[in-house]
Design an enzyme around this catalytic site. Sequence first.
Site, PDB file in Angstrom:
ATOM      1  N   ARG A 178      71.674  53.445  53.991  1.00  0.00           N
ATOM      2  CA  ARG A 178      70.688  52.583  53.320  1.00  0.00           C
ATOM      3  C   ARG A 178      69.781  53.581  52.762  1.00  0.00           C
ATOM      4  NH1 ARG A 178      67.583  48.249  56.535  1.00  0.00           N
ATOM      5  NH2 ARG A 178      66.681  49.957  57.569  1.00  0.00           N
TER       6      ARG A 178
ATOM      7  N   LYS B  19      64.203  50.838  50.883  1.00  0.00           N
ATOM      8  CA  LYS B  19      63.107  51.096  52.119  1.00  0.00           C
ATOM      9  C   LYS B  19      62.079  52.104  51.391  1.00  0.00           C
ATOM     10  CE  LYS B  19      62.745  50.730  57.080  1.00  0.00           C
ATOM     11  NZ  LYS B  19      61.853  49.506  56.968  1.00  0.00           N
TER      12      LYS B  19
ATOM     13  N   GLU C 113      61.919  37.161  52.577  1.00  0.00           N
ATOM     14  CA  GLU C 113      61.538  38.172  53.872  1.00  0.00           C
ATOM     15  C   GLU C 113      60.495  37.486  54.719  1.00  0.00           C
ATOM     16  OE1 GLU C 113      62.812  41.214  54.458  1.00  0.00           O
ATOM     17  OE2 GLU C 113      63.380  42.475  52.740  1.00  0.00           O
TER      18      GLU C 113
HETATM   19  C1  LIG Z   1      61.044  44.597  54.582  1.00  0.00           C
HETATM   20  C2  LIG Z   1      62.034  44.619  55.552  1.00  0.00           C
HETATM   21  N1  LIG Z   1      63.027  43.678  55.883  1.00  0.00           N
HETATM   22  C3  LIG Z   1      63.787  43.720  57.046  1.00  0.00           C
HETATM   23  C4  LIG Z   1      64.009  44.690  57.655  1.00  0.00           C
HETATM   24  C5  LIG Z   1      64.999  44.611  59.000  1.00  0.00           C
HETATM   25  O1  LIG Z   1      65.943  45.736  58.763  1.00  0.00           O
HETATM   26  P1  LIG Z   1      66.633  46.454  59.937  1.00  0.00           P
HETATM   27  O2  LIG Z   1      67.268  45.220  60.709  1.00  0.00           O
HETATM   28  O3  LIG Z   1      67.585  47.272  59.426  1.00  0.00           O
HETATM   29  O4  LIG Z   1      65.868  46.887  60.619  1.00  0.00           O
HETATM   30  C6  LIG Z   1      62.847  45.794  57.888  1.00  0.00           C
HETATM   31  C7  LIG Z   1      63.039  46.792  58.770  1.00  0.00           C
HETATM   32  O5  LIG Z   1      63.423  47.917  58.386  1.00  0.00           O
HETATM   33  C8  LIG Z   1      61.902  45.676  56.661  1.00  0.00           C
HETATM   34  O6  LIG Z   1      61.077  46.692  56.727  1.00  0.00           O
END
Ligand SMILES: Cc1ncc(COP(=O)(O)O)c(C=O)c1O
Length: 347
Positions: free
Chosen positions: A89, A191, A227
Amino acid sequence: MKGAWKMSKNVSIDWSKLGFSYTKTDLRYISMWKDGKWDAGKLVEDNMISISESSTALHYGQQCFEGLKAYRTPNGEIQLFRPDENAKRMQRSCRRVLMPEIPVDKFIDACMQVVKANEHFVPPYGSGATLYLRPYVIGVGHNIGVKPAPEYLFGVFCVPVGPYFKGGMAPVNFTIADMDRAAPHGTGAAKVGGNYAGSLLPHEEAVKRGFADCIYLDPATHTKIEEVGAANFFGITKDNKFVTPASPSILPSITKYSLMVLAEKYLGMTVEERDCLVEKLDEFVETGACGTAAVITPIGGIEVDGKLHVFHSETEVGPVTKKLYDTLVGIQFGEIEGPEGWIYKVK
Ligand SMILES: Cc1ncc(COP(=O)(O)O)c(C=O)c1O
């Protein structure tokens, strides 16, 4: 060098009191990109970084980051949960903002080095606490125009963090944000810091109104859930399907994709990735937010047009959410055998 890593072993931390906040740990990893390549990288003591005042990371948001955890197992070992997915990612995030990618092996090696060097900060099994790892890439070097940086810094540091739920997993309420965290064809799936800067104000407004956070809708039509704060959304339907939104502006959560596998393979559920319309919230009997930090946060209710739509209960965790939570956390802490390739032992 190895001896120097072991310097402050006498850390005394009350693991049960840890929250999700910064603690300086002993060593962090830094690698620099110059002249077209990453250097070998090293562990350093200093938790301050010195960069050009004109760095693109500071002015144009040319940066990205990751978040993953190291878990202590019942027999005292330490393990990472799917770090290869975080590495991939981060590569996608780097590509989106024109930064050089970190090879997957280099990313995992950096995480392993940081965990080993700070082993005594990995909370004991049973405390519910974990060691949170924060990898990041920032554009640095002298520059003034809007263009990619001449140099980059890849860093990984770690902090021990407490369980997300003090005193157990309890449902919380959310409201729907008027503002967007990402544009329809923007950077929502990467991210990158800008998405989070844009979420600070709606988050603060939601918290002031007594909600845990806000839910972001799809930026084009404002009709579909995307989200839940900094976590992904899932819902359980009356006929026991695990449903989660599909959209190019959602951050693809590693926890969410893991839950999709667990729902299907371990709980025998049907899994659907598709639109979750706000006007059809009553199709769900349970809903939750999922992510590395949130783990699984059950959603008690969602405020829509001034009214709270309650799912299973505002105080009790739904049975499917509980099963998903126990399975996921069981695998992360090494109590349950996970699918092949999910667990990386820190040796
Ligand atoms: C905006 C957002 N959505 C979803 C997630 C959840 O992602 P993950 O399960 O990879 O931590 C995160 C955290 O990383 C996030 O910042």
